[in-house]
Design an enzyme around this catalytic site. Structure first.
Site, PDB file in Angstrom:
ATOM      1  CB  VAL A  31       4.083   5.873  -0.424  1.00 35.95           C
ATOM      2  CG1 VAL A  31       5.228   6.702  -0.993  1.00 35.95           C
ATOM      3  CG2 VAL A  31       4.176   4.437  -0.918  1.00 35.95           C
ATOM      4  CB  THR A  99      -0.010   4.157  -9.831  1.00 31.83           C
ATOM      5  OG1 THR A  99       1.125   3.603  -9.138  1.00 31.83           O
ATOM      6  CG2 THR A  99       0.164   5.652  -9.952  1.00 31.83           C
ATOM      7  CB  CYS A 274       5.026  -2.850  -4.951  1.00 24.14           C
ATOM      8  SG  CYS A 274       5.074  -1.171  -4.283  1.00 24.14           S
ATOM      9  NE  ARG A 345      -2.357  -0.311  -0.591  1.00 24.11           N
ATOM     10  CZ  ARG A 345      -1.329   0.539  -0.715  1.00 24.11           C
ATOM     11  NH1 ARG A 345      -1.387   1.527  -1.588  1.00 24.11           N
ATOM     12  NH2 ARG A 345      -0.248   0.397   0.027  1.00 24.11           N
TER      13      ARG A 345
END
Length: 444
Positions: A31, A99, A274, A345
């Site tokens: 990001v 996060t 996400c 991830r």
């Protein structure tokens, strides 16, 4: 390029126009780096990351994530650093750190807290801090703002301001890039909102959407992926039902898709940073305020169980083909969470691998996009080259990498022995062609 940041940037907010702002981006992953490069092409930018190896890599003009080309890195005017002192040269700080969730599917905000402490050490009057990381409503103002105040000794809303602008980066997508996706922006007051809107508007050609509050912007982000998660969960549940009926789910969806308003979602593994994570942020907050979100959690349960289901169906097909399961080799093609992207991830392919191993299968994994060292470190998996694979009783095509989309029936058959089995998770291959080559096919 090395930027000239020697002049005094210690100005108050009323003295700084959005065009005068010096940007810092904290967190240079999937990001943060595209954000830093976009700003670095039009103004002085500080790129900060605590990972020294990442800083060294970027200084050399390399990006292992593949999100930014070497030419774009060279063109951008960015000071890559891991020194907090360098952050003090900026007055508009963008926080873009991961996060994730923990093993209990609870939000892990530790990186957000650490990033807030880091920025707090560099804050000065007139600065603006904007968070891009996915969170539940309230995190920016209720958790991060107090940390900024405590560390800096300044008063939020008076000495410095905060905002929130949710990231919409889609790893591996060269069409929907940072500058081409409309940016939701928010600020703690009207003045800050305009500053944030104009700063982002200077690089985001798709324009900005001004949210009425920070909490609205936080909520908007978290439901974007929750909505997608639920739509995929419906397709996955349909796949479970149709599999028991002996019906090809892909054929059903193709038929239903002939109606103009049928939504084009497909079953599959739902991982990544996400879609497989964000809904848990919303459900966590909902439960804290006394509401149990039944639909969202049901969708999460379905999607989280798909890897195990695929592995179990693979075992059944292997047995039907006349093979022993215990000790047999099965090849899994693809480990990253999505096609043509090195991001490992929260990959749900690992659920397939673990379940197959529980049945006593010898699993060998091949992935041209994955970093072998990262796969070894994160999952304890050795990534093999095609030439290193032993003949298998079955091949599981788990990720639709471009290299795998080109495989022919002969290519797949060459990876297996007698009575080969193909587990086509992504629905890439024609059943008749595979059957014509003597390959037993199962599709999700």
């Amino acid at each position: 390029m090395t930027c000239d940041l020697t002049h005094d940037t210690h100005l108050h907010q009323e003295d700084l126009l959005p065009s005068d702002r010096v940007i810092s981006v904290v967190g240079l992953g999937y990001v943060g780096l595209p954000v830093a490069v976009a700003f670095g092409k039009v103004r002085r930018t500080i790129g900060f990351d605590i990972n020294r190896a990442r800083i060294d890599e970027l200084r050399e003009g390399r990006d292992h994530t593949g999100e930014v080309d070497a030419a774009d890195l060279t063109e951008a005017d960015i000071l890559f650093t891991n020194r907090i002192e360098d952050l003090k040269l900026a007055d508009f700080h963008i926080v873009a750190v991961p996060t994730p969730i923990d093993r209990a599917n609870q939000p892990d905000l530790s990186l957000m807290h650490r990033a807030s402490e880091t920025v707090g050490k560099a804050l000065k009057p007139g600065d603006v801090v904007v968070y891009e990381s996915t969170v539940y409503p309230g995190v920016t103002e209720e958790e991060c703002l107090p940390i900024l105040e405590r560390v800096s000794g300044l008063k939020g809303g008076v000495d410095f301001k905060v905002g929130y602008s949710p990231e919409r980066i889609n790893p591996g997508d060269r069409e929907h890039t940072f500058t081409r996706i409309k940016k939701v922006v928010s600020g703690q007051d009207a003045e800050t909102l305009e500053v944030v809107a104009q700063v982002y508007g200077s690089v985001v050609t798709a324009g900005v959407y001004r949210a009425s509050s920070i909490k609205v912007a936080e909520a908007a982000k978290v439901i974007e992926n929750t909505q997608r998660d639920l739509n995929i969960a419906l397709m996955n549940e349909l796949a479970l039902i149709f599999d028991r009926m002996g019906i090809d789910t892909g054929e059903v969806l193709a038929a239903a898709g002939s109606k103009w308003n049928f939504l084009n979602f497909k079953p599959g593994l739902v991982g990544g940073h996400c879609i497989g994570v964000d809904p848990y942020y919303l459900t966590h907050k909902a439960e804290k305020i006394g509401y149990i979100p039944q639909v969202i959690l049901a969708g999460r349960r379905i999607n989280d169980g798909m890897g195990k289901f695929v592995a179990q169906r693979a075992v059944k097909e292997i047995i039907k083909a006349g093979h022993h399961v215990l000790g047999s080799y099965v090849t899994v093609l693809g480990l990253t969470f999505k096609e043509n992207c090195p991001d490992l991830r929260n990959s749900k392919v690992i659920d397939i691998v673990k379940e197959l191993k529980d049945y006593g299968v010898e699993v060998q994994v091949c992935d041209p996009a994955a970093d072998p060292e990262e796969a070894r470190r994160e999952y304890g998996i050795e990534i093999l080259q095609i030439s290193q694979l032993k003949p298998a009783v079955a091949v599981v095509v788990a990720v639709a990498h471009r290299e795998y989309q080109k495989l022919t029936a002969a290519d797949l058959a060459s990876l297996m022995g007698m009575n080969p089995v193909l587990i086509d998770v992504k629905g890439l291959f024609d059943r008749e062609q595979m059957s014509g080559a003597g390959i037993r096919v199962w599709k999700l």
